[in-house]
Write a protein that holds these residues in place. Sequence first.
Motif, PDB file in Angstrom:
ATOM      1  N   GLU A 129       0.839  -1.195   0.000  1.00  0.00           N
ATOM      2  CA  GLU A 129       0.000   0.000   0.000  1.00  0.00           C
ATOM      3  C   GLU A 129       0.872   1.243   0.000  1.00  0.00           C
ATOM      4  OE1 GLU A 129      -3.295   0.389   2.631  1.00  0.00           O
ATOM      5  OE2 GLU A 129      -3.364  -1.764   2.972  1.00  0.00           O
ATOM      6  N   GLU A 130       0.588   2.128  -0.907  1.00  0.00           N
ATOM      7  CA  GLU A 130       1.235   3.435  -0.915  1.00  0.00           C
ATOM      8  C   GLU A 130       0.199   4.456  -1.308  1.00  0.00           C
ATOM      9  OE1 GLU A 130       5.107   4.227  -2.388  1.00  0.00           O
ATOM     10  OE2 GLU A 130       5.690   2.143  -2.262  1.00  0.00           O
ATOM     11  N   PRO A 131       0.001   5.497  -0.601  1.00  0.00           N
ATOM     12  CA  PRO A 131       0.635   5.800   0.686  1.00  0.00           C
ATOM     13  C   PRO A 131       0.063   4.939   1.813  1.00  0.00           C
ATOM     14  CG  PRO A 131      -0.997   7.460   0.198  1.00  0.00           C
ATOM     15  CD  PRO A 131      -0.940   6.535  -0.990  1.00  0.00           C
ATOM     16  N   PHE A 132       0.832   4.794   2.861  1.00  0.00           N
ATOM     17  CA  PHE A 132       0.406   4.065   4.050  1.00  0.00           C
ATOM     18  C   PHE A 132       0.595   5.015   5.229  1.00  0.00           C
ATOM     19  CE2 PHE A 132       1.199   0.213   6.975  1.00  0.00           C
ATOM     20  CZ  PHE A 132      -0.124   0.210   7.368  1.00  0.00           C
ATOM     21  N   VAL A 133      -0.445   5.795   5.514  1.00  0.00           N
ATOM     22  CA  VAL A 133      -0.377   6.834   6.539  1.00  0.00           C
ATOM     23  C   VAL A 133      -0.702   6.222   7.895  1.00  0.00           C
ATOM     24  CG1 VAL A 133      -1.329   9.037   7.305  1.00  0.00           C
ATOM     25  CG2 VAL A 133      -0.995   8.603   4.864  1.00  0.00           C
ATOM     26  N   MET A 134       0.173   6.488   8.846  1.00  0.00           N
ATOM     27  CA  MET A 134      -0.017   5.987  10.208  1.00  0.00           C
ATOM     28  C   MET A 134       0.827   6.804  11.170  1.00  0.00           C
ATOM     29  SD  MET A 134       2.295   2.507  10.175  1.00  0.00           S
ATOM     30  CE  MET A 134       2.539   2.393  11.931  1.00  0.00           C
ATOM     31  N   ASP A 135       0.634   6.591  12.459  1.00  0.00           N
ATOM     32  CA  ASP A 135       1.461   7.233  13.483  1.00  0.00           C
ATOM     33  C   ASP A 135       2.730   6.410  13.682  1.00  0.00           C
ATOM     34  OD1 ASP A 135      -0.469   9.172  13.930  1.00  0.00           O
ATOM     35  OD2 ASP A 135      -1.424   8.048  15.549  1.00  0.00           O
ATOM     36  N   PHE A 136       3.889   7.077  13.698  1.00  0.00           N
ATOM     37  CA  PHE A 136       5.163   6.416  13.971  1.00  0.00           C
ATOM     38  C   PHE A 136       6.180   7.435  14.454  1.00  0.00           C
ATOM     39  CE2 PHE A 136       5.426   7.746   9.575  1.00  0.00           C
ATOM     40  CZ  PHE A 136       6.738   8.138   9.380  1.00  0.00           C
ATOM     41  N   ASP A 137       7.208   6.945  15.127  1.00  0.00           N
ATOM     42  CA  ASP A 137       8.320   7.770  15.597  1.00  0.00           C
ATOM     43  C   ASP A 137       9.453   7.584  14.586  1.00  0.00           C
ATOM     44  OD1 ASP A 137      10.727   8.673  16.782  1.00  0.00           O
ATOM     45  OD2 ASP A 137       9.915   8.358  18.784  1.00  0.00           O
ATOM     46  N   PRO A 138       9.744   8.594  13.773  1.00  0.00           N
ATOM     47  CA  PRO A 138      10.760   8.438  12.716  1.00  0.00           C
ATOM     48  C   PRO A 138      12.129   8.004  13.233  1.00  0.00           C
ATOM     49  CG  PRO A 138       9.606  10.527  12.486  1.00  0.00           C
ATOM     50  CD  PRO A 138       9.156   9.932  13.769  1.00  0.00           C
ATOM     51  N   GLU A 139      12.559   8.565  14.356  1.00  0.00           N
ATOM     52  CA  GLU A 139      13.884   8.231  14.882  1.00  0.00           C
ATOM     53  C   GLU A 139      13.950   6.772  15.335  1.00  0.00           C
ATOM     54  OE1 GLU A 139      17.800   8.548  15.762  1.00  0.00           O
ATOM     55  OE2 GLU A 139      16.562   9.988  14.676  1.00  0.00           O
ATOM     56  N   LYS A 140      12.930   6.328  16.036  1.00  0.00           N
ATOM     57  CA  LYS A 140      12.912   4.936  16.507  1.00  0.00           C
ATOM     58  C   LYS A 140      12.814   3.969  15.333  1.00  0.00           C
ATOM     59  CE  LYS A 140      12.956   6.092  20.852  1.00  0.00           C
ATOM     60  NZ  LYS A 140      13.253   7.503  20.736  1.00  0.00           N
ATOM     61  N   LEU A 141      12.004   4.304  14.348  1.00  0.00           N
ATOM     62  CA  LEU A 141      11.866   3.453  13.172  1.00  0.00           C
ATOM     63  C   LEU A 141      13.177   3.363  12.395  1.00  0.00           C
ATOM     64  CD1 LEU A 141       9.918   1.690  11.598  1.00  0.00           C
ATOM     65  CD2 LEU A 141       9.188   3.722  10.345  1.00  0.00           C
ATOM     66  N   ARG A 142      13.885   4.488  12.292  1.00  0.00           N
ATOM     67  CA  ARG A 142      15.186   4.495  11.614  1.00  0.00           C
ATOM     68  C   ARG A 142      16.165   3.582  12.350  1.00  0.00           C
ATOM     69  NH1 ARG A 142      19.869   6.409  12.356  1.00  0.00           N
ATOM     70  NH2 ARG A 142      19.258   7.636  14.164  1.00  0.00           N
ATOM     71  N   GLU A 143      16.160   3.635  13.671  1.00  0.00           N
ATOM     72  CA  GLU A 143      17.050   2.768  14.453  1.00  0.00           C
ATOM     73  C   GLU A 143      16.721   1.290  14.230  1.00  0.00           C
ATOM     74  OE1 GLU A 143      17.378   3.799  18.595  1.00  0.00           O
ATOM     75  OE2 GLU A 143      17.524   5.930  18.119  1.00  0.00           O
ATOM     76  N   ILE A 144      15.448   0.974  14.161  1.00  0.00           N
ATOM     77  CA  ILE A 144      15.030  -0.403  13.945  1.00  0.00           C
ATOM     78  C   ILE A 144      15.525  -0.906  12.595  1.00  0.00           C
ATOM     79  CG2 ILE A 144      13.043  -1.884  13.532  1.00  0.00           C
ATOM     80  CD1 ILE A 144      11.571  -0.110  15.646  1.00  0.00           C
ATOM     81  N   VAL A 145      15.323  -0.101  11.567  1.00  0.00           N
ATOM     82  CA  VAL A 145      15.741  -0.510  10.217  1.00  0.00           C
ATOM     83  C   VAL A 145      17.241  -0.564  10.137  1.00  0.00           C
ATOM     84  CG1 VAL A 145      15.706   0.128   7.778  1.00  0.00           C
ATOM     85  CG2 VAL A 145      13.650   0.384   9.150  1.00  0.00           C
TER      86      VAL A 145
END
Length: 80
Positions: free
Chosen positions: A64-80
């Motif tokens: 799905e694009e776009p896939f709009v949701m709530d997320f913490d960009p910094e935490k997500l970057r660390e996970i990836v």
Amino acid sequence: MIRRNGRQLLRLVTQLLDLAKLESGSMPLQMINNDVAHYLRYIAESFHSYAETKGIEIHFLSAEEPFVMDFDPEKLREIV
């Protein structure tokens, strides 16, 4: 090699401590409402040149694009 492994071990321990803080609620999330697929594509593309030097291909596919949701960009970057 000892220094490299020591740094890797320190990074893993730090990640475990951060996870414990997150689970206990003592590390607040900085949530945004945005297109997470676009953000993840951006992160994946930032690894392309490094991956090419290692002979690795990176592909990002999203159902799905776009896939709009709530997320913490910094935490997500660390996970990836």
